[in-house]
Scaffold this motif. Structure first.
Motif, PDB file in Angstrom:
ATOM      1  N   TYR A 301       0.852  -1.191   0.000  1.00 47.91           N
ATOM      2  CA  TYR A 301       0.000   0.000   0.000  1.00 47.91           C
ATOM      3  C   TYR A 301       0.884   1.236   0.000  1.00 47.91           C
ATOM      4  O   TYR A 301       1.865   1.323   0.753  1.00 47.91           O
ATOM      5  CB  TYR A 301      -0.904  -0.004   1.227  1.00 47.91           C
ATOM      6  CG  TYR A 301      -1.599   1.307   1.493  1.00 47.91           C
ATOM      7  CD1 TYR A 301      -2.738   1.677   0.778  1.00 47.91           C
ATOM      8  CD2 TYR A 301      -1.117   2.185   2.468  1.00 47.91           C
ATOM      9  CE1 TYR A 301      -3.376   2.882   1.030  1.00 47.91           C
ATOM     10  CE2 TYR A 301      -1.754   3.386   2.726  1.00 47.91           C
ATOM     11  CZ  TYR A 301      -2.876   3.731   2.000  1.00 47.91           C
ATOM     12  OH  TYR A 301      -3.505   4.923   2.247  1.00 47.91           O
ATOM     13  N   VAL A 302       0.530   2.199  -0.858  1.00 46.64           N
ATOM     14  CA  VAL A 302       1.275   3.456  -0.936  1.00 46.64           C
ATOM     15  C   VAL A 302       0.280   4.606  -0.970  1.00 46.64           C
ATOM     16  O   VAL A 302      -0.635   4.625  -1.813  1.00 46.64           O
ATOM     17  CB  VAL A 302       2.172   3.521  -2.188  1.00 46.64           C
ATOM     18  CG1 VAL A 302       2.946   4.845  -2.223  1.00 46.64           C
ATOM     19  CG2 VAL A 302       3.137   2.341  -2.230  1.00 46.64           C
ATOM     20  N   ASN A 303       0.444   5.550  -0.046  1.00 46.46           N
ATOM     21  CA  ASN A 303      -0.361   6.775  -0.053  1.00 46.46           C
ATOM     22  C   ASN A 303       0.567   7.967  -0.236  1.00 46.46           C
ATOM     23  O   ASN A 303       1.616   8.055   0.413  1.00 46.46           O
ATOM     24  CB  ASN A 303      -1.129   6.926   1.259  1.00 46.46           C
ATOM     25  CG  ASN A 303      -1.767   8.302   1.392  1.00 46.46           C
ATOM     26  OD1 ASN A 303      -1.209   9.185   2.043  1.00 46.46           O
ATOM     27  ND2 ASN A 303      -2.925   8.486   0.786  1.00 46.46           N
ATOM     28  N   THR A 304       0.194   8.878  -1.117  1.00 46.98           N
ATOM     29  CA  THR A 304       0.986  10.083  -1.344  1.00 46.98           C
ATOM     30  C   THR A 304       0.081  11.301  -1.313  1.00 46.98           C
ATOM     31  O   THR A 304      -1.082  11.248  -1.741  1.00 46.98           O
ATOM     32  CB  THR A 304       1.719  10.037  -2.698  1.00 46.98           C
ATOM     33  OG1 THR A 304       0.757   9.892  -3.749  1.00 46.98           O
ATOM     34  CG2 THR A 304       2.692   8.882  -2.752  1.00 46.98           C
ATOM     35  N   ASN A 305       0.600  12.380  -0.779  1.00 44.70           N
ATOM     36  CA  ASN A 305      -0.075  13.674  -0.772  1.00 44.70           C
ATOM     37  C   ASN A 305       0.939  14.745  -1.158  1.00 44.70           C
ATOM     38  O   ASN A 305       2.086  14.714  -0.687  1.00 44.70           O
ATOM     39  CB  ASN A 305      -0.635  14.004   0.621  1.00 44.70           C
ATOM     40  CG  ASN A 305      -1.673  12.996   1.073  1.00 44.70           C
ATOM     41  OD1 ASN A 305      -2.791  12.994   0.597  1.00 44.70           O
ATOM     42  ND2 ASN A 305      -1.285  12.141   2.013  1.00 44.70           N
ATOM     43  N   TYR A 306       0.498  15.672  -1.988  1.00 46.19           N
ATOM     44  CA  TYR A 306       1.415  16.744  -2.376  1.00 46.19           C
ATOM     45  C   TYR A 306       0.626  18.029  -2.611  1.00 46.19           C
ATOM     46  O   TYR A 306      -0.380  18.032  -3.336  1.00 46.19           O
ATOM     47  CB  TYR A 306       2.177  16.375  -3.645  1.00 46.19           C
ATOM     48  CG  TYR A 306       3.174  17.436  -4.060  1.00 46.19           C
ATOM     49  CD1 TYR A 306       4.351  17.619  -3.341  1.00 46.19           C
ATOM     50  CD2 TYR A 306       2.918  18.271  -5.147  1.00 46.19           C
ATOM     51  CE1 TYR A 306       5.260  18.607  -3.696  1.00 46.19           C
ATOM     52  CE2 TYR A 306       3.820  19.254  -5.520  1.00 46.19           C
ATOM     53  CZ  TYR A 306       4.996  19.430  -4.786  1.00 46.19           C
ATOM     54  OH  TYR A 306       5.885  20.407  -5.130  1.00 46.19           O
ATOM     55  N   LEU A 318      -2.332   3.739  -3.864  1.00 47.65           N
ATOM     56  CA  LEU A 318      -2.040   2.605  -4.724  1.00 47.65           C
ATOM     57  C   LEU A 318      -1.908   1.374  -3.843  1.00 47.65           C
ATOM     58  O   LEU A 318      -1.172   1.394  -2.853  1.00 47.65           O
ATOM     59  CB  LEU A 318      -0.741   2.828  -5.500  1.00 47.65           C
ATOM     60  CG  LEU A 318      -0.233   1.628  -6.324  1.00 47.65           C
ATOM     61  CD1 LEU A 318      -1.208   1.328  -7.460  1.00 47.65           C
ATOM     62  CD2 LEU A 318       1.166   1.904  -6.872  1.00 47.65           C
ATOM     63  N   SER A 319      -2.619   0.317  -4.200  1.00 50.71           N
ATOM     64  CA  SER A 319      -2.522  -0.918  -3.415  1.00 50.71           C
ATOM     65  C   SER A 319      -2.456  -2.121  -4.335  1.00 50.71           C
ATOM     66  O   SER A 319      -3.032  -2.133  -5.428  1.00 50.71           O
ATOM     67  CB  SER A 319      -3.705  -1.052  -2.448  1.00 50.71           C
ATOM     68  OG  SER A 319      -4.927  -1.152  -3.150  1.00 50.71           O
ATOM     69  N   TYR A 320      -1.735  -3.114  -3.870  1.00 49.27           N
ATOM     70  CA  TYR A 320      -1.580  -4.378  -4.593  1.00 49.27           C
ATOM     71  C   TYR A 320      -1.744  -5.510  -3.595  1.00 49.27           C
ATOM     72  O   TYR A 320      -1.163  -5.482  -2.503  1.00 49.27           O
ATOM     73  CB  TYR A 320      -0.209  -4.463  -5.250  1.00 49.27           C
ATOM     74  CG  TYR A 320       0.192  -5.868  -5.678  1.00 49.27           C
ATOM     75  CD1 TYR A 320      -0.273  -6.410  -6.875  1.00 49.27           C
ATOM     76  CD2 TYR A 320       1.018  -6.655  -4.873  1.00 49.27           C
ATOM     77  CE1 TYR A 320       0.087  -7.694  -7.263  1.00 49.27           C
ATOM     78  CE2 TYR A 320       1.378  -7.941  -5.248  1.00 49.27           C
ATOM     79  CZ  TYR A 320       0.910  -8.450  -6.449  1.00 49.27           C
ATOM     80  OH  TYR A 320       1.262  -9.730  -6.830  1.00 49.27           O
ATOM     81  N   THR A 321      -2.539  -6.491  -3.949  1.00 55.11           N
ATOM     82  CA  THR A 321      -2.731  -7.663  -3.084  1.00 55.11           C
ATOM     83  C   THR A 321      -2.734  -8.917  -3.944  1.00 55.11           C
ATOM     84  O   THR A 321      -3.375  -8.952  -5.005  1.00 55.11           O
ATOM     85  CB  THR A 321      -4.051  -7.585  -2.300  1.00 55.11           C
ATOM     86  OG1 THR A 321      -4.063  -6.405  -1.505  1.00 55.11           O
ATOM     87  CG2 THR A 321      -4.215  -8.794  -1.398  1.00 55.11           C
ATOM     88  N   ARG A 322      -2.038  -9.914  -3.472  1.00 49.91           N
ATOM     89  CA  ARG A 322      -2.131 -11.234  -4.103  1.00 49.91           C
ATOM     90  C   ARG A 322      -2.493 -12.245  -3.028  1.00 49.91           C
ATOM     91  O   ARG A 322      -1.798 -12.361  -2.014  1.00 49.91           O
ATOM     92  CB  ARG A 322      -0.820 -11.643  -4.772  1.00 49.91           C
ATOM     93  CG  ARG A 322      -0.935 -13.021  -5.439  1.00 49.91           C
ATOM     94  CD  ARG A 322       0.298 -13.411  -6.199  1.00 49.91           C
ATOM     95  NE  ARG A 322       0.143 -14.728  -6.811  1.00 49.91           N
ATOM     96  CZ  ARG A 322       1.079 -15.346  -7.526  1.00 49.91           C
ATOM     97  NH1 ARG A 322       2.250 -14.733  -7.734  1.00 49.91           N
ATOM     98  NH2 ARG A 322       0.862 -16.541  -8.039  1.00 49.91           N
ATOM     99  N   ARG A 381      -5.457  -1.606  -7.115  1.00 46.77           N
ATOM    100  CA  ARG A 381      -6.388  -0.515  -6.830  1.00 46.77           C
ATOM    101  C   ARG A 381      -5.621   0.803  -6.857  1.00 46.77           C
ATOM    102  O   ARG A 381      -4.548   0.919  -6.247  1.00 46.77           O
ATOM    103  CB  ARG A 381      -7.048  -0.720  -5.464  1.00 46.77           C
ATOM    104  CG  ARG A 381      -7.992   0.407  -5.046  1.00 46.77           C
ATOM    105  CD  ARG A 381      -8.527   0.143  -3.635  1.00 46.77           C
ATOM    106  NE  ARG A 381      -9.261   1.284  -3.125  1.00 46.77           N
ATOM    107  CZ  ARG A 381     -10.556   1.506  -3.330  1.00 46.77           C
ATOM    108  NH1 ARG A 381     -11.248   0.648  -4.054  1.00 46.77           N
ATOM    109  NH2 ARG A 381     -11.160   2.563  -2.813  1.00 46.77           N
ATOM    110  N   PHE A 382      -6.174   1.778  -7.561  1.00 45.92           N
ATOM    111  CA  PHE A 382      -5.498   3.073  -7.685  1.00 45.92           C
ATOM    112  C   PHE A 382      -6.534   4.188  -7.626  1.00 45.92           C
ATOM    113  O   PHE A 382      -7.565   4.130  -8.305  1.00 45.92           O
ATOM    114  CB  PHE A 382      -4.745   3.150  -9.015  1.00 45.92           C
ATOM    115  CG  PHE A 382      -4.170   4.515  -9.307  1.00 45.92           C
ATOM    116  CD1 PHE A 382      -3.085   4.988  -8.596  1.00 45.92           C
ATOM    117  CD2 PHE A 382      -4.736   5.320 -10.280  1.00 45.92           C
ATOM    118  CE1 PHE A 382      -2.552   6.251  -8.858  1.00 45.92           C
ATOM    119  CE2 PHE A 382      -4.216   6.583 -10.553  1.00 45.92           C
ATOM    120  CZ  PHE A 382      -3.120   7.048  -9.837  1.00 45.92           C
ATOM    121  N   THR A 383      -6.287   5.165  -6.786  1.00 48.77           N
ATOM    122  CA  THR A 383      -7.111   6.366  -6.760  1.00 48.77           C
ATOM    123  C   THR A 383      -6.198   7.580  -6.876  1.00 48.77           C
ATOM    124  O   THR A 383      -5.081   7.590  -6.342  1.00 48.77           O
ATOM    125  CB  THR A 383      -7.938   6.485  -5.465  1.00 48.77           C
ATOM    126  OG1 THR A 383      -7.046   6.600  -4.345  1.00 48.77           O
ATOM    127  CG2 THR A 383      -8.842   5.279  -5.273  1.00 48.77           C
TER     128      THR A 383
END
Length: 949
Positions: A301-306, A318-322, A381-383
Motif C-alpha cells: 500500500y502506498v499513499n501520497t499527498n502533495y 495505490l494498493s496491490y494484493t495477491r 487498486r489506484f485512486t
C-alpha cells in the motif's frame, strides 16, 4: 509562505487524517484572527460537520481497538461485531469452489454481503461479477480505523448500501517506521497464523508518502482433527459420515442385489475375489477434507499527498494484493449409473468381475486423488484526486475531483475431477494385444486389425490399497493421467469511477449555517468469468457451468443538505434536519431516485435523540444479468394450459396460445399421464437480463446519553428496521408459466416461446433469477461505554449488543404464501453481544473480552435430539414442526500487553481462552459440517510484537 497559507495547509492535513469519506480537503477559515479547523467528514455524510455524532448510528473501531484484539485480519475483526450476520462463504465451507472461494465477505444484519457496501477511504472496494466485495484484500497494517454505518445509505453512496456501509480508513501522513509480527496457533497444534508487516512514512512541508507492506499466512485445519467435524452427525450412531461409495470399489449386476466389494489383499479379478459389501468397506470422506482452508496473502500500500499550490492538493492511493487460497475435499464419489457418467463396466473388460458374463454397475471414490481447488487472486487498486478549498465572500467551500480504478484477476485450478469420456473408455472393452500390452478396445476378428482407442489406459476400479495390482489402478500414474484433467478457470473484473464533489455552507440560518454537498459520479463495472472448456462441456464430474461476461455503467448525481433548525434554546440545544437525494441512471434497467431524511435533536447537553428514514436499492450484478447458462431437462414441469391436467386449460389466453385440446408432452414426446413430468426438450437455466433493482426502506430511531454526572459513561440505544422488496430470488420454469397464465403477469410470457412443430409445447424457455417477494428485519442495537481513571490504573468497559426481533421473507408475490420466519433459526441469532474490559497502568495493559451468541432452533434430525417435538408456530399453519433447540455459547478472549522501554509492545493472548466448543448444528449453517461456520474451532494462542523506530 504567508501565515494564512500555512494554516490552510495544516487544516488540509488534519482533515485528511480524520476523513472518513474522502470527499475533499478541509477548510482553514480565518475570521477576526482565528482559524476554524473543526469541520471534518464523517461516514454517512459528504458534508463536513463540527459534531461527529450524527443522526445515523455509526460504530467506530479504532486502531487501538484493533490492537487490543487477537484477530489478525480485517475480516475477522468485522465478522465479530454484534451487527454482523453469518459469513457468506465461511472458510469452514470447503465445498465452496466458486470464484469467491478463499475470500472474506461481510454481511450486516444477515441480509447478505451483496447488500452491504464496503468502502476504502469513502471509495468503493472492487467487486466480483456476482457483486461480492472481498475485505481480505485489505491488509490490517494500513487500517487507521473502521466505521460501520448501521443504516441504509444509497442516497449518499449509491447501489448496495441497503443493510449498511463499512468504511475502512487507511493511515496517512505517517512519520517514522513501524514493524509488526504476529504468530499463533490452536491449542491442538494446527491452524497456525503468521503476519509480518512494515510501515514507513515521510512528510515534509508540501506533502507526505506512506508505504505499508504485509505478508499473511494461515495454515489449514483438517476436519478429522475436530470431534464436531469428523462426523456428519456427532454423537449419533457411527456419526453418519461414512459413504458406501468408498476407496474400495464395489459392483453389482443390474439395479438390485447386494453390492460386491473386493477381498482385501486379493487380486480383485474374478467372482471369487469379492464379498458382499459390509460397513468395513465404507470410507469417511471427512478424513480428506479441510475444516479451515489455508491461504497466503501479500499486500503493498502506498499513499501520497502533495500540495501543488497553497489551495490545491494532489492525493493518491495505490494498493496491490495477491491472495492464494486452497481447499481440499475427498476424492470424487464416482458412480457408473450417475447422470452424465453412464459408464457401466463392459463385459469385455479385462477387469470385469463376472468373467465376461455381463456388464456391471460399479462405484468407486477417487481416494488416491482428493479434489483440490487453488484460487489465485490479484488485486490492483489506484485512486488519484485533486482536492482543495476556495472562498467566496465569507463562505468557504471544499471540492475534490478524481478517478478510481480497481482490477481483480482470478485464476482457479481444479484437480481431482474425473474426465467422464475417459472413464467410459477405461472401463469399456479391453484386451491384451499381440505385444502383450493391455489396451482399450476390441481385438480384430477374421484377420481384421485391432480396434484400439489411442491413448486410453484400462482401469480396474476395484484395485488399490493393497488389493489387486498397482498397474491399472488409481495408484498407476498412467491411469491418473488419463482419467483426470486439470481444469483452469479465469476471471477478471474492473471498476472505473470518475467523481467530482463540492461542499460548503450557503447561507446563515438563525440556528447555524445551511450546509450542502453535491456531486457527480460515473462508474463502469466490467466482469467476466470463464470456466475451463471441459467444465463448460459437462464432460467432467466438476459442476458444469457456462461463461459469464458483461458490463454496466451508471451516471449519478447527488445532493445533500444539513439544515439547522433550532440551537441553544430550552429543550432544543440543537435540532438539525439532514436531507439527501441521489439520482442514478443505469444503462441496464434505467433510472432510480433514492432519498434520505435524518433528524438530530439534543434537548439537553447530555442527550442526543436521532432518527432516520432512507430509501435504498441494489442494482442487478453482472452475474445476475449475464451469468453463464446451462441446459437442463426440467423434472416436474407443469404446463397450466394442458387440456387434461392444466389448472387453466381452456382459458382465453391458453386457447390463443395453444388452441383447443392441447396436451403437454413428456420425455419421448408423448402426452403426460399426470400434471407434472420431465420436459422433453431442455430449458436454459442461467441469468436474467430483465432483472430490476431491489428496493429498500430503512428506519432508525435512537438516542445517545452521556450523563455529565457520571464522567466517562455513554449509553446508546437504536431501533432499526429494514425492508427489501423485489428481492432477486431464484426463478423456475413452473413459476414462469404460472405467472404468465394463472397470475396474468404478461411480462413473464416473454421468457418462453412455444413450438408449433411440436404441438405448441414450450420449446424454448430461459430462467434464472427474478424479482419477487421481500425480506424484512428489525431489532435494537445497545451500546454502552465507560472509562474511569483510578489510582490503580485506567479502566475501560465497552458493551455492544444486537437484538433481532424479526426476520421474515417471501420468495414469491403470491398473497396466500405464508412468510418464512428465520429469526432464531439456524445461523440467525436473536442476540449477539460483545463485552470488552480493559485495564492499563504504566507499561502494562490487560484486555478481556466476551463474545455471546444466543441459542437457535433447527429441525429435528433424530428423536434423541429433539427438544421441541410438538413445536408449532403461526407460520406452520397449525402443523407440528418438530424442532431442536441448540444452546447459547460464549467465547472468552484475553490479551496482556507490555510496553517495552525500547519503544516496542509485546502482547500475548488467547481467543476462546477456555477452549469452548459450540453446540452441534446438524443443519450445517454456513459450513459443510455440523457446526456453525462463524464459531471458534478451538483455543487460539498468539504472540504479537510491535516495534516503532
Amino acid at each position: 509562505m504567508n501565515r494564512n497559507s500555512n494554516k490552510l495547509r495544516d487544516a488540509v492535513v488534519i482533515a485528511l487524517i480524520t476523513s472518513a469519506a474522502g470527499t475533499g480537503a478541509a477548510v482553514a477559515q480565518e475570521t477576526s484572527g482565528t482559524t476554524n479547523l473543526d469541520r471534518i467528514s464523517v461516514t454517512g455524510s459528504r458534508i463536513r460537520q463540527v459534531d461527529v455524532e450524527t443522526a445515523q448510528p455509526v460504530l467506530t473501531i479504532s486502531r487501538q481497538d484493533i490492537q487490543n484484539q487477537g484477530f489478525s485480519s480485517v475480516a475477522d475483526i468485522l465478522q465479530n461485531i454484534s451487527a454482523a450476520g453469518s459469513p457468506s462463504f465461511s472458510r469452514a465451507s470447503p465445498l465452496t469452489s466458486n470464484q469467491e472461494a478463499g475470500g472474506s465477505y461481510i454481511d450486516l444484519r444477515n441480509l447478505g454481503p451483496q447488500r452491504t457496501l464496503v468502502l476504502v477511504n469513502g471509495k468503493r472496494l472492487g467487486i466480483s461479477p456476482d457483486g461480492f466485495q472481498d475485505v481480505s484484500t485489505i491488509p490490517t497494517v494500513i487500517v487507521e480505523r473502521i466505521d460501520v454505518l448501521k443504516d441504509g445509505a444509497s442516497s449518499i453512496y449509491g447501489s448496495d448500501a441497503m443493510a449498511g456501509v463499512i468504511n475502512i480508513i487507511t493511515r496517512k501522513n505517517f512519520d517514522g517506521a513501524e514493524a509488526n509480527f504476529y504468530t499463533g496457533q490452536y491449542s491442538q497444534g494446527d491452524g497456525q497464523k503468521e503476519t509480518a508487516d512494515f510501515m514507513i512514512g515521510f512528510s515534509g512541508d508540501r506533502g507526505s508518502v506512506t508505504v505499508g507492506a504485509e505478508y499473511h499466512k494461515e495454515e489449514e485445519v483438517w476436519a478429522k482433527d475436530r470431534p464436531f467435524s469428523i462426523d456428519t452427525y456427532p454423537g449419533i450412531g457411527d456419526g453418519g459420515a461414512y459413504s458406501v461409495v468408498g476407496q474400495w470399489g464395489n459392483w453389482r449386476t443390474g439395479t438390485t442385489g447386494p453390492w460386491q466389494a473386493p477381498n482385501r489383499g486379493g487380486t480383485a479379478l474374478g467372482p471369487g475375489q469379492f464379498h458382499n459389501q459390509t460397513a468395513d468397506d465404507r470410507s469417511r470422506s471427512t478424513e480428506q477434507m479441510h475444516l479451515l482452508t489455508p491461504l497466503e496473502r501479500r499486500s503493498l500500500y502506498v499513499n501520497t499527498n502533495y500540495d501543488i499550490t497553497d489551495n490545491v492538493r494532489f492525493t493518491s492511493d495505490l494498493s496491490y494484493t495477491r491472495r492464494e487460497a486452497n481447499r481440499q475435499i475427498a476424492g470424487y464419489p464416482l458412480q457408473s449409473q450417475a447422470t452424465g457418467v453412464e459408464a457401466p463396466m463392459s463385459a469385455d473388460s479385462v477387469f470385469n468381475p463376472t468373467g465376461g458374463v455381463s456388464d456391471v454397475n460399479w462405484r468407486r471414490r477417487g481416494w488416491e486423488v482428493p479434489r483440490t481447488t487453488d484460487t489465485d487472486l490479484t488485486t490492483w487498486r489506484f485512486t488519484a484526486s485533486l482536492e482543495g478549498a476556495f472562498e467566496i465572500g465569507d463562505r468557504y467551500f471544499n471540492w475534490d475531483a478524481g478517478y478510481l480504478y480497481n482490477e481483480n484477476n482470478v485464476n482457479i485450478t481444479n484437480n481431482g475431477n474425473f474426465y467422464t469420456p475417459a472413464v467410459r473408455d477405461a472401463v469399456g472393452p479391453s484386451f491384451v494385444n499381440g505385444q502383450g500390452q493391455l489396451v482399450c478396445g476390441t481385438p480384430g476378428v477374421g484377420g481384421q486389425p485391432d480396434s484400439v482407442i489411442d491413448g486410453c489406459v484400462p482401469w480396474n476400479p476395484f484395485a488399490g490399497f493393497g488389493t489387486g495390482a498397482v498397474a491399472n489402478s488409481l495408484d498407476d500414474p498412467n491411469v491418473r493421467n488419463y482419467l483426470y484433467r486439470e481444469e483452469h478457470a479465469t476471471g477478471k473484473t474492473t471498476t472505473n469511477n470518475y467523481f467530482a464533489n463540492l461542499s460548503g455552507t450557503i447561507v446563515p440560518l438563525p440556528a447555524g449555517d445551511l450546509g450542502f454537498a453535491l456531486g457527480y459520479e460515473y462508474r463502469k463495472e466490467d466482469g467476466n468469468f470463464r470456466p475451463d472448456a471441459i467444465a463448460q462441456s459437462g464432460d467432467s464430474t466438476n459442476l458444469a457451468s457456462g461463461p459469464t461476461e458483461g458490463s454496466y455503467a451508471v451516471d449519478e448525481f447527488f445532493l445533500e443538505l444539513n439544515i439547522p433548525i433550532l440551537a441553544d434554546l430550552p429543550f432544543a440545544k440543537e435540532l438539525t434536519l439532514d436531507v439527501a437525494t441521489r439520482y442514478s441512471d443505469f444503462n441496464t434497467f434505467g433510472d432510480t431516485t433514492n432519498n434520505k431524511f435524518g433528524l438530530k435533536w439534543r434537548p439537553i447537553d447530555d442527550l442526543l435523540v436521532r432518527a432516520t428514514y432512507a430509501e435504498g436499492f441494489r442494482a442487478p450484478t453482472i452475474g445476475d444479468l449475464y451469468g453463464g447458462a446451462s441446459q437442463t431437462f426440467v423434472t416436474g414441469f407443469v404446463d397450466p394450459c394442458d387440456s387434461v391436467y392444466g389448472s387453466v386449460g381452456g382459458s382465453p389466453q391458453c386457447l390463443a396460445a395453444v388452441g383447443p385440446g392441447y396436451r403437454q408432452l413428456q420425455q419421448g414426446f408423448i402426452p403426460t399421464v399426470g400434471s407434472a413430468a420431465q420436459s422433453p426438450v431442455p430449458f436454459v437455466s442461467g441469468s436474467n437480463p430483465l432483472l430490476t433493482p431491489e428496493k429498500s426502506e430503512s428506519k432508525t430511531v435512537g438516542f445517545v446519553y452521556s450523563p455529565s454526572y457520571v464522567s466517562g459513561l455513554t449509553v446508546g440505544v437504536d431501533w432499526w428496521s429494514i425492508r427489501i422488496d423485489d428481492t432477486i430470488v431464484s426463478d423456475s420454469a413452473n413459476t414462469i408459466l404460472r405467472d404468465c397464465y394463472v397470475n396474468q403477469v404478461l411480462s413473464r410470457c416473454d421468457l418462453f416461446q412455444r413450438d408449433p412443430a411440436l404441438g405448441n409445447i414450450v420449446g424454448t424457455l430461459t430462467y434464472g433469477n427474478r424479482n419477487a417477494g421481500y425480506t424484512e428485519t428489525e431489532g435494537f442495537d445497545i451500546d454502552i461505554g465507560y472509562t474511569m481513571e483510578t489510582n490503580f490504573g485506567r479502566l475501560t468497559a465497552k458493551s455492544a449488543t444486537t437484538y433481532v426481533g424479526k426476520y421474515e421473507s417471501k420468495t414469491t408475490n403470491e398473497a396466500t404464501t405464508v412468510p418464512n420466519q428465520a429469526n432464531g433459526y439456524g445461523s440467525n441469532f436473536r442476540v449477539r453481544s460483545n463485552f470488552n474490559l480493559g485495564w492499563s497502568l504504566n507499561d502494562w495493559s490487560v484486555n478481556y473480552g466476551l463474545r455471546y451468541y444466543s441459542g437457535t432452533k433447527e429441525p429435528c434430525y433424530f428423536d434423541e435430539r429433539c427438544s421441541l417435538p410438538n413445536f408449532s408456530a403461526p407460520e406452520t399453519q397449525g402443523n407440528i414442526d418438530p424442532q431442536n433447540e441448540t444452546g447459547a455459547v460464549t467465547f472468552h478472549d484475553l490479551q496482556v500487553t507490555y510496553a517495552a522501554p525500547w519503544n516496542a509492545n509485546i502482547s500475548v493472548g488467547a481467543n476462546n481462552v477456555f477452549n469452548k466448543v459450540g453446540p452441534a448444528m446438524f443443519a450445517q449453517p454456513n459450513a459443510n459440517f455440523s457446526y456453525y461456520g462463524g464459531f471458534d474451532i478451538g483455543r487460539f494462542v498468539y504472540l504479537k510484537y510491535n516495534q516503532k523506530f
